[in-house]
Write a protein that holds these residues in place. Sequence first.
Motif, PDB file in Angstrom:
ATOM      1  N   TYR A   1       0.817  -1.226   0.000  1.00 38.78           N
ATOM      2  CA  TYR A   1       0.000   0.000   0.000  1.00 38.78           C
ATOM      3  C   TYR A   1       0.843   1.264   0.000  1.00 38.78           C
ATOM      4  O   TYR A   1       0.350   2.337  -0.348  1.00 38.78           O
ATOM      5  CB  TYR A   1      -0.931   0.014   1.206  1.00 38.78           C
ATOM      6  CG  TYR A   1      -2.189  -0.814   1.050  1.00 38.78           C
ATOM      7  CD1 TYR A   1      -2.131  -2.199   1.010  1.00 38.78           C
ATOM      8  CD2 TYR A   1      -3.431  -0.202   0.915  1.00 38.78           C
ATOM      9  CE1 TYR A   1      -3.282  -2.959   0.858  1.00 38.78           C
ATOM     10  CE2 TYR A   1      -4.587  -0.954   0.766  1.00 38.78           C
ATOM     11  CZ  TYR A   1      -4.507  -2.319   0.736  1.00 38.78           C
ATOM     12  OH  TYR A   1      -5.645  -3.062   0.587  1.00 38.78           O
ATOM     13  N   ASN A   2       2.075   1.137   0.410  1.00 35.67           N
ATOM     14  CA  ASN A   2       2.923   2.322   0.464  1.00 35.67           C
ATOM     15  C   ASN A   2       3.873   2.421  -0.731  1.00 35.67           C
ATOM     16  O   ASN A   2       4.653   3.348  -0.832  1.00 35.67           O
ATOM     17  CB  ASN A   2       3.726   2.347   1.778  1.00 35.67           C
ATOM     18  CG  ASN A   2       4.072   3.751   2.211  1.00 35.67           C
ATOM     19  OD1 ASN A   2       3.242   4.656   2.077  1.00 35.67           O
ATOM     20  ND2 ASN A   2       5.276   3.956   2.697  1.00 35.67           N
TER      21      ASN A   2
ATOM     22  N   THR B   1       6.154  -1.379  -7.240  1.00 38.29           N
ATOM     23  CA  THR B   1       5.685  -0.106  -7.785  1.00 38.29           C
ATOM     24  C   THR B   1       5.421  -0.305  -9.275  1.00 38.29           C
ATOM     25  O   THR B   1       6.255  -0.896  -9.974  1.00 38.29           O
ATOM     26  CB  THR B   1       6.755   0.985  -7.577  1.00 38.29           C
ATOM     27  OG1 THR B   1       6.672   1.458  -6.224  1.00 38.29           O
ATOM     28  CG2 THR B   1       6.577   2.164  -8.532  1.00 38.29           C
TER      29      THR B   1
ATOM     30  N   ILE C   1       9.058   1.640   2.184  1.00 39.29           N
ATOM     31  CA  ILE C   1       8.522   0.607   1.293  1.00 39.29           C
ATOM     32  C   ILE C   1       9.293  -0.675   1.583  1.00 39.29           C
ATOM     33  O   ILE C   1      10.474  -0.785   1.272  1.00 39.29           O
ATOM     34  CB  ILE C   1       8.681   1.013  -0.188  1.00 39.29           C
ATOM     35  CG1 ILE C   1       7.943   2.326  -0.463  1.00 39.29           C
ATOM     36  CG2 ILE C   1       8.176  -0.099  -1.101  1.00 39.29           C
ATOM     37  CD1 ILE C   1       8.192   2.895  -1.851  1.00 39.29           C
TER      38      ILE C   1
ATOM     39  N   GLU D   1      11.548   5.903   2.296  1.00 42.32           N
ATOM     40  CA  GLU D   1      10.190   5.907   1.768  1.00 42.32           C
ATOM     41  C   GLU D   1       9.284   4.856   2.399  1.00 42.32           C
ATOM     42  O   GLU D   1       8.115   4.744   2.040  1.00 42.32           O
ATOM     43  CB  GLU D   1      10.244   5.753   0.243  1.00 42.32           C
ATOM     44  CG  GLU D   1      10.874   6.971  -0.402  1.00 42.32           C
ATOM     45  CD  GLU D   1      11.279   6.718  -1.845  1.00 42.32           C
ATOM     46  OE1 GLU D   1      10.494   7.066  -2.722  1.00 42.32           O
ATOM     47  OE2 GLU D   1      12.381   6.157  -2.077  1.00 42.32           O
TER      48      GLU D   1
ATOM     49  N   GLN E   1       2.376   8.274  -7.136  1.00 47.92           N
ATOM     50  CA  GLN E   1       1.341   8.332  -6.109  1.00 47.92           C
ATOM     51  C   GLN E   1       1.396   7.050  -5.272  1.00 47.92           C
ATOM     52  O   GLN E   1       1.667   5.984  -5.795  1.00 47.92           O
ATOM     53  CB  GLN E   1      -0.050   8.446  -6.759  1.00 47.92           C
ATOM     54  CG  GLN E   1      -0.190   9.634  -7.693  1.00 47.92           C
ATOM     55  CD  GLN E   1      -0.032  10.960  -6.973  1.00 47.92           C
ATOM     56  OE1 GLN E   1      -0.734  11.240  -6.019  1.00 47.92           O
ATOM     57  NE2 GLN E   1       0.921  11.776  -7.421  1.00 47.92           N
ATOM     58  N   ARG E   2       1.108   7.185  -3.988  1.00 46.97           N
ATOM     59  CA  ARG E   2       1.072   5.994  -3.150  1.00 46.97           C
ATOM     60  C   ARG E   2      -0.129   5.125  -3.543  1.00 46.97           C
ATOM     61  O   ARG E   2      -1.238   5.635  -3.740  1.00 46.97           O
ATOM     62  CB  ARG E   2       0.955   6.380  -1.671  1.00 46.97           C
ATOM     63  CG  ARG E   2       2.105   7.223  -1.149  1.00 46.97           C
ATOM     64  CD  ARG E   2       3.335   6.405  -0.796  1.00 46.97           C
ATOM     65  NE  ARG E   2       4.340   7.233  -0.130  1.00 46.97           N
ATOM     66  CZ  ARG E   2       5.542   6.791   0.262  1.00 46.97           C
ATOM     67  NH1 ARG E   2       5.903   5.540   0.037  1.00 46.97           N
ATOM     68  NH2 ARG E   2       6.388   7.595   0.860  1.00 46.97           N
ATOM     69  N   TYR E   3       0.097   3.840  -3.604  1.00 45.53           N
ATOM     70  CA  TYR E   3      -0.973   2.892  -3.936  1.00 45.53           C
ATOM     71  C   TYR E   3      -2.196   3.095  -3.045  1.00 45.53           C
ATOM     72  O   TYR E   3      -3.329   3.086  -3.512  1.00 45.53           O
ATOM     73  CB  TYR E   3      -0.428   1.468  -3.768  1.00 45.53           C
ATOM     74  CG  TYR E   3      -1.442   0.372  -3.969  1.00 45.53           C
ATOM     75  CD1 TYR E   3      -1.728  -0.104  -5.248  1.00 45.53           C
ATOM     76  CD2 TYR E   3      -2.122  -0.201  -2.894  1.00 45.53           C
ATOM     77  CE1 TYR E   3      -2.654  -1.114  -5.440  1.00 45.53           C
ATOM     78  CE2 TYR E   3      -3.051  -1.212  -3.075  1.00 45.53           C
ATOM     79  CZ  TYR E   3      -3.311  -1.666  -4.351  1.00 45.53           C
ATOM     80  OH  TYR E   3      -4.236  -2.666  -4.534  1.00 45.53           O
ATOM     81  N   ARG E   4      -1.964   3.311  -1.739  1.00 39.92           N
ATOM     82  CA  ARG E   4      -3.088   3.453  -0.803  1.00 39.92           C
ATOM     83  C   ARG E   4      -3.951   4.668  -1.113  1.00 39.92           C
ATOM     84  O   ARG E   4      -5.165   4.651  -0.877  1.00 39.92           O
ATOM     85  CB  ARG E   4      -2.585   3.503   0.641  1.00 39.92           C
ATOM     86  CG  ARG E   4      -1.626   4.616   0.961  1.00 39.92           C
ATOM     87  CD  ARG E   4      -1.060   4.454   2.393  1.00 39.92           C
ATOM     88  NE  ARG E   4       0.232   5.065   2.540  1.00 39.92           N
ATOM     89  CZ  ARG E   4       0.447   6.361   2.778  1.00 39.92           C
ATOM     90  NH1 ARG E   4      -0.585   7.184   2.907  1.00 39.92           N
ATOM     91  NH2 ARG E   4       1.658   6.833   2.881  1.00 39.92           N
ATOM     92  N   HIS E   5      -3.344   5.742  -1.628  1.00 39.98           N
ATOM     93  CA  HIS E   5      -4.141   6.910  -1.988  1.00 39.98           C
ATOM     94  C   HIS E   5      -5.064   6.583  -3.150  1.00 39.98           C
ATOM     95  O   HIS E   5      -6.244   6.914  -3.141  1.00 39.98           O
ATOM     96  CB  HIS E   5      -3.223   8.081  -2.376  1.00 39.98           C
ATOM     97  CG  HIS E   5      -2.475   8.650  -1.203  1.00 39.98           C
ATOM     98  ND1 HIS E   5      -1.334   9.391  -1.344  1.00 39.98           N
ATOM     99  CD2 HIS E   5      -2.701   8.562   0.132  1.00 39.98           C
ATOM    100  CE1 HIS E   5      -0.901   9.749  -0.146  1.00 39.98           C
ATOM    101  NE2 HIS E   5      -1.706   9.252   0.764  1.00 39.98           N
TER     102      HIS E   5
ATOM    103  N   TYR F   1       4.378   2.722  -4.965  1.00 36.81           N
ATOM    104  CA  TYR F   1       3.796   3.742  -5.837  1.00 36.81           C
ATOM    105  C   TYR F   1       3.056   3.147  -7.031  1.00 36.81           C
ATOM    106  O   TYR F   1       3.313   2.015  -7.447  1.00 36.81           O
ATOM    107  CB  TYR F   1       4.899   4.636  -6.402  1.00 36.81           C
ATOM    108  CG  TYR F   1       5.684   5.392  -5.363  1.00 36.81           C
ATOM    109  CD1 TYR F   1       5.100   6.397  -4.603  1.00 36.81           C
ATOM    110  CD2 TYR F   1       7.026   5.091  -5.148  1.00 36.81           C
ATOM    111  CE1 TYR F   1       5.837   7.096  -3.648  1.00 36.81           C
ATOM    112  CE2 TYR F   1       7.775   5.788  -4.200  1.00 36.81           C
ATOM    113  CZ  TYR F   1       7.170   6.786  -3.450  1.00 36.81           C
ATOM    114  OH  TYR F   1       7.899   7.472  -2.517  1.00 36.81           O
TER     115      TYR F   1
END
Lengths: 523, 523
Positions: free
Chosen positions: A145-146, A384, A379, A377, A160-164, A148
């Motif tokens: 989730y963290n 990503t 991760i 970061e 962008q972060r996956y979670r966003h 990209y």
Amino acid sequence: MTRRELLAMIGTAAGSSVMYQAATSLGYAAESEFKGPPNLSGAPKGTSVLILGAGWAGLVAAYELGKAGYKVQVLEYREKAGGRAWTLRGGDTYTELGGFTQKVGFDKGHYLNPGPWRVPYHHRGVMHYYHELGVKLEPFFQVNYNAYVHSKNAFGGKPQRYRHVLADFNGHVAELLSKLGHKGGLDGYVTKEDQEKLLEAMQDWGALDDNYAYKANAETSNRRGFEKDPGGGLSGEPVFSKPIEFSQLLQSGLWRAIGTGSGYEFQTALFQPEGGMDAGPMALAEKVKDKITFNAKVTEIQQDTGGVTVTYTDTKAGGAVKTAKADWCLCTIPASILSQIKKNVSSDMDAAINALPYEAAFKVGLQFKRRFWEQDEEIYGGITYTDLPISLIAYPHSHYGEKGKGVLLGAYPWGPFAYEFASMAPEERVKKCVEFGAQIHPQYLKEFDTGVAVAWHRVPWTLGCFGSWTEAKRAEHYKNMCQIDGRILLAGEHVSYLPAWQEGAVQSSLDAITRLHQRVTAK
Amino acid sequence: MTRRELLAMIGTAAGSSVMYQAATSLGYAAESEFKGPPNLSGAPKGTSVLILGAGWAGLVAAYELGKAGYKVQVLEYREKAGGRAWTLRGGDTYTELGGFTQKVGFDKGHYLNPGPWRVPYHHRGVMHYYHELGVKLEPFFQVNYNAYVHSKNAFGGKPQRYRHVLADFNGHVAELLSKLGHKGGLDGYVTKEDQEKLLEAMQDWGALDDNYAYKANAETSNRRGFEKDPGGGLSGEPVFSKPIEFSQLLQSGLWRAIGTGSGYEFQTALFQPEGGMDAGPMALAEKVKDKITFNAKVTEIQQDTGGVTVTYTDTKAGGAVKTAKADWCLCTIPASILSQIKKNVSSDMDAAINALPYEAAFKVGLQFKRRFWEQDEEIYGGITYTDLPISLIAYPHSHYGEKGKGVLLGAYPWGPFAYEFASMAPEERVKKCVEFGAQIHPQYLKEFDTGVAVAWHRVPWTLGCFGSWTEAKRAEHYKNMCQIDGRILLAGEHVSYLPAWQEGAVQSSLDAITRLHQRVTAK
């Protein structure tokens, strides 16, 4: 009695449809049907099988046929077993088609798996051998989730972060459906009773507020993450984060990456063997080591009613030409190579072998001086995704939090991008991947240490990554490729419904030796 | 220069708002702000701090204050450090309130974490200490697509695979929105341009076919799993599985469980320390072992302008009464216990301590003779959710595929169910959990070996699981609980915005010692 034993007993006594019902009523889904390798008892004494290739398919066959009492010999082109279940480590040397030689400079304990690199829980054949041979597994995060998601054309090229992206996509979709529900827009599509549940589900799934809105608050921050995380004492009050607008999200195309963990082959639990993907075949090879002849380049396969004769060059003994004979031959050589070997098989099988194209794929392993993806970061493992030619960056699933170096998978494109990388010299490929990756991780430029790049179309013993069946080709050729052709039959990922996966090779091998054994014992 | 160093430099030179912009433009989100423990340089020589409790909060304070030159003493009620970051192993004995004693019968290498059991990547304080102290981490699967979701009132009480429920929920929602889109139902809600993208997204996300329908085919089976998985050779043709009807799914309520991995604290990457959750505090305790007095039951805390005097009973030395004195006292004793200890703090702080209720929670560890969840059901790690009183069954995240025994977390309810279990004798609790669990895994009945049950309201040193702040209570009391009260200040998960989490304790401790140091050095 275990449930499995109970089911096996029901199956034996009552046939498979009753067994299926019993399984269903015990909570089993039908998919758990693999019960281990086939029973090959009753092999006629002295029956010999020559196996070509010491990858998963060849090794499984050698191991199982050997245990069953068959006389087995394996010829392998390379100096070691494993085939595409291959791991490159520091000190290894790899020479590709065209003559480029790379010496791998990774530190001890770090590696690149140029071929397969993850194993889902339901790859039962592979998991069976891992368990039987005591291969240690460690989890592989398909989704982080963290990590990209990145498009050069969205958000000014900023990752962008996956979670966003995931939280906002779910939230906006839920909000939209809820709005429709409240305004009667779902009438005629969903019953009133179901609409009630649907609204409840949307609120829960989408983190909607009491008014069914998706906006910055504790609930949505508890999905997408906070602007400032909750902490302790007087300094710990959290600050909520602000969702991305629905329209911007839709137009960005980044939603294409959010399903990454929902594909059946990518669902948890997903594993990798500790220390490298070659651990499985290496453990199998150890069991049949007296049966394998390495450095054996097959040049001809000839059969008659009495058996099969294979001619090969001993590449270590300066090209000495040798032959091997057996009653039967199980050939696991990739179709891309086999199509160029002289052989007398039926025209149907020959056509099948010649018809199968191989997919292009490319991987690069990049060692960095420090684990900036963890340190800067946060991760830890996972992937990503980007629309740059590198396609993805995958973070290592071991050595978490350690202070030393680390190796990233710096690229894994298929198709056109893979061909592009293949056309460059290895050094240039690595350089390009560092440049592309720096668009996502600027630290690349300062921290890069050493890399190794494998373009599968230039791997001398496969000339491609995996058999790329289309629906039409499969309809025309697949069964012909599977048939026992006189005294020859084929196995490997290309002879399966799971191309590219180790499991395809294993299941193909188990299917082949089962049929071979039936043929032999029926005689 | 690393990105982090660059940012720190920008921050120093230009103030935090410029730094925030710089961070954002480098792709950082603002949440990555934790930069390690505070700088406590300049501590006046000889300043002493008495720390009550050797859990995470107390240990972090002892470690950091000790490094900074403070004279530190820790009093701990128990015979060992760790507090609620507690691991029960074979041979351990645990006596709860009421006198019940359990001797843990687990095999070597197996354990139960009665308290915290997972650590998300963004718990930066905990992760910092893991990394600094070399605590090895292994991944924790919050989501396992092959685990179950279960309701006694749905599907005849038969557990459903998570992947079936998730894939079908997504698919049906996507199909519904697509239908609406095609019939103009989204007009006025979403622009035409966005509708196009939305339809594309729904098709992709929901595995819809060319006609935007969600039904049995290769695509949907590639999400929810197959009736018969793809295999090899002639026997390998897959059979597609059939989705659950939307209405049945909605009415089942099982969609409540599909968001399990989407909460911020439960998102990958999620970890557990190898060998048990006490690994973190044990590593910290090793660093400050000469500073800790164990078996010290605090009975009174008295302060005056000159310092703090704590009276305690040495429970090992037959109840000998002792005192400890220091300039300052950092008290990490849970409010549930602290409220019963005689002390002279302000009425504001006293009210805060008395106002905080503690949440009930219950856990049971069940050892089974074999790992049937892996062997029979292909569940490796992760969690099954149920509406039975046990709430969940969690599978171990180590020893995958091994042939020996295994320990499941057999229950983890909060609230009413936790109180119910707490009211039983431990033996009865275990028995009940085996009976409930057998509704999901019938193998329980035959394979059960031994168990241990912890009801947090009967844990003598906490009398509850964690501080359960309501919004109203936090508004009224939280800041009063945080203030430096004369020479006393508090830390622990209850003095944080992250109650129940180890990270809350760590961040609370870091916040407290930072303020304490400021106070001391300002004098």
